[in-house]
Write an enzyme that holds these catalytic residues in place. Structure first.
Site, PDB file in Angstrom:
ATOM      1  N   THR A  63       5.502  10.633  55.275  1.00 25.90           N
ATOM      2  CA  THR A  63       4.825  11.670  54.483  1.00 25.90           C
ATOM      3  C   THR A  63       3.331  11.403  54.310  1.00 25.90           C
ATOM      4  OG1 THR A  63       5.453  10.509  52.460  1.00 25.90           O
ATOM      5  CG2 THR A  63       6.891  12.312  53.145  1.00 25.90           C
ATOM      6  N   SER A  68      -4.600  -3.978  58.292  1.00 25.50           N
ATOM      7  CA  SER A  68      -5.824  -3.291  57.865  1.00 25.50           C
ATOM      8  C   SER A  68      -7.061  -4.178  57.943  1.00 25.50           C
ATOM      9  CB  SER A  68      -5.628  -2.842  56.412  1.00 25.50           C
ATOM     10  OG  SER A  68      -6.864  -2.522  55.824  1.00 25.50           O
ATOM     11  N   GLU A  84      -9.105  -4.286  55.742  1.00 24.40           N
ATOM     12  CA  GLU A  84      -9.296  -4.835  54.392  1.00 24.40           C
ATOM     13  C   GLU A  84      -8.931  -6.325  54.343  1.00 24.40           C
ATOM     14  OE1 GLU A  84     -10.216  -3.806  50.994  1.00 24.40           O
ATOM     15  OE2 GLU A  84     -11.381  -2.566  52.332  1.00 24.40           O
ATOM     16  N   TYR A 123      -4.587  -5.247  47.377  1.00 23.17           N
ATOM     17  CA  TYR A 123      -4.119  -4.556  48.588  1.00 23.17           C
ATOM     18  C   TYR A 123      -4.384  -5.412  49.821  1.00 23.17           C
ATOM     19  CZ  TYR A 123      -4.308  -1.265  52.527  1.00 23.17           C
ATOM     20  OH  TYR A 123      -4.150  -0.671  53.747  1.00 23.17           O
TER      21      TYR A 123
END
Ligand code: NDP
Ligand code: GDR
Length: 332
Positions: free
Chosen positions: A10, A127, A129, A151
């Protein structure tokens, strides 16, 4: 017919990947959380042949059930708490979903395959990050990690456990270290979409200004449709490996504002006070400058970005103008 399971169907990337795999002839299964997820209807519109299975990355038995139902050849683990800002407000949840969730998917696959993990190809959505506080520019697969958010820390765990299952159990497991990628399907909490929607609304007279945080942060922004293609290519190689996916160009939030406002004919956004700053949008620890070196993906996956930074942002502004105009007309 090959079968693929996508967690996070989603989300932004889930829909692009679902469309791509369907075009390539896969039967796609999407893991959806919650008892009545409103975004499932949007996925059904975009990928009508998708089969939804209910599951949550926090719940191992549900993931086992999803894997049994899908009987996948390939698994793409895209689900995560993905908004860096939220990860300071809900750090334990972020670690549970974005970090430990990866381990749960790998464990479900280990149980399902009876330990023969090479039978199913696995993609982990890692990621940039993870690089965080960088002193090496550009960043590639050998750049050390110094994550700057809960995260980023959780993603670093997800990356390492993916590599570990490859080395421990012979899993066909790849980690795609993707830099920021955006699209008109991007969530409104992320800076690109927050800006493109605000610019559209300011242009239409529906909003006076937008409130942002750090305008000097620099990111390597690409187009999500290009990046999901790289995910699929990673799983088609003879051997599993890790790849950086990036454009190699970096731009500041300020430049993003320039491009977005220019698209609607506004060149003096600063003088007109269309952009305000509020410390509440600043992060406790910021990642100042990210730019990726995707040479390995270019050479081994024959991958390259097809959409420039300006095309990406202008396209997002155009879509938000249409959406906001239509919404305003409906209200009249
Ligand atoms: P989104 O935030 O758009 O999508 C996240 C998805 O994760 C949603 O489908 C969401 O479902 C699902 N999800 C959240 N929590 C759970 C849970 N507990 N169990 C099951 N599903 C859950 O992210 P993107 O599509 O942008 O990114 C995809 C992946 O790639 C993420 O892992 C992200 O961290 C990573 N990534 C993204 C980059 C980017 O620039 N977009 C760059 C690098 C990595 P729901 O509808 O229920 O909320
Ligand atoms: P990022 O994306 O943290 O890089 O994570 P985001 O768009 O949230 O922030 C990018 C940069 O913009 C600065 N910024 C703001 N950000 C937001 N969201 N809202 C603001 O008002 C604002 N003002 C300035 C931020 O400080 C930051 O420097 C995204 C996510 O998709 C992750 O899941 C993914 O792993 C990484 O990209 C790569």
């Amino acid at each position: 017919m090959p079968r693929a399971l996508i967690t996070g169907i989603t989300g932004q990337d889930g829909t692009y990947l679902g469309e791509l795999l369907t075009r390539k002839g896969y039967q796609v299964y999407g893991m959806v959380r919650g008892q009545n997820n409103p975004r499932a209807a949007v996925v059904k519109e975009l990928v009508p042949s998708v089969r939804m299975v209910s599951g949550d990355l926090c719940d191992l038995s549900s993931i086992v059930h999803v894997v049994e139902k899908a009987a996948p050849d390939e698994v793409y683990n895209l689900a995560a708490v993905s908004f860096v800002g939220l990860s300071w407000k809900q750090p334990a949840l972020t670690v549970d979903v974005t970090g430990t969730g990866v381990l749960r998917v790998l464990e479900a696959l280990r149980m399902y395959t009876g330990g023969e993990m090479s039978r199913i190809r696995f993609y982990q959505a890692s990621s940039s990050e993870m690089f965080g506080k960088v002193n090496r520019v550009p960043q590639d697969e050998s750049t050390p990690f110094h994550p700057r958010s809960p995260y980023g820390v959780a993603k670093a765990f997800g990356h390492h456990i993916t590599v570990n299952y490859r080395e421990s159990y012979g899993a066909y497991a790849c980690s795609g270290i993707l830099f920021n990628h955006e699209s008109p399907r991007r969530g409104y909490e992320f800076v690109t979409r927050k800006i493109t929607r605000a610019v559209a609304r300011i242009r239409l007279g529906l909003q006076d200004h937008v409130v942002l945080g750090n305008l000097d942060a620099e990111r390597d922004w690409g187009y999500a449709g290009d990046y999901t293609c790289a995910m699929w290519r990673m799983l088609q190689q003879d051997e599993p490996d890790d790849y950086v996916v990036a454009t190699g160009e970096s731009h500041s939030v300020r430049e993003l504002l320039d491009v977005a406002f220019a698209r609607v004919g506004i060149h003096d956004w600063a003088a007109r006070n269309y952009v305000l700053q509020d410390p509440k949008h600043m992060r406790p620890a910021e990642v100042d400058h990210l730019v990726g070196d995707a040479s390995k993906a270019r050479e081994r996956l024959d991958w390259k970005p097809t959409v420039s930074f300006a095309q990406l942002i202008e396209g997002m502004v155009d879509v938000d103008l249409s959406l906001e105009r239509a919404a305003a007309e409906r209200r009249e």
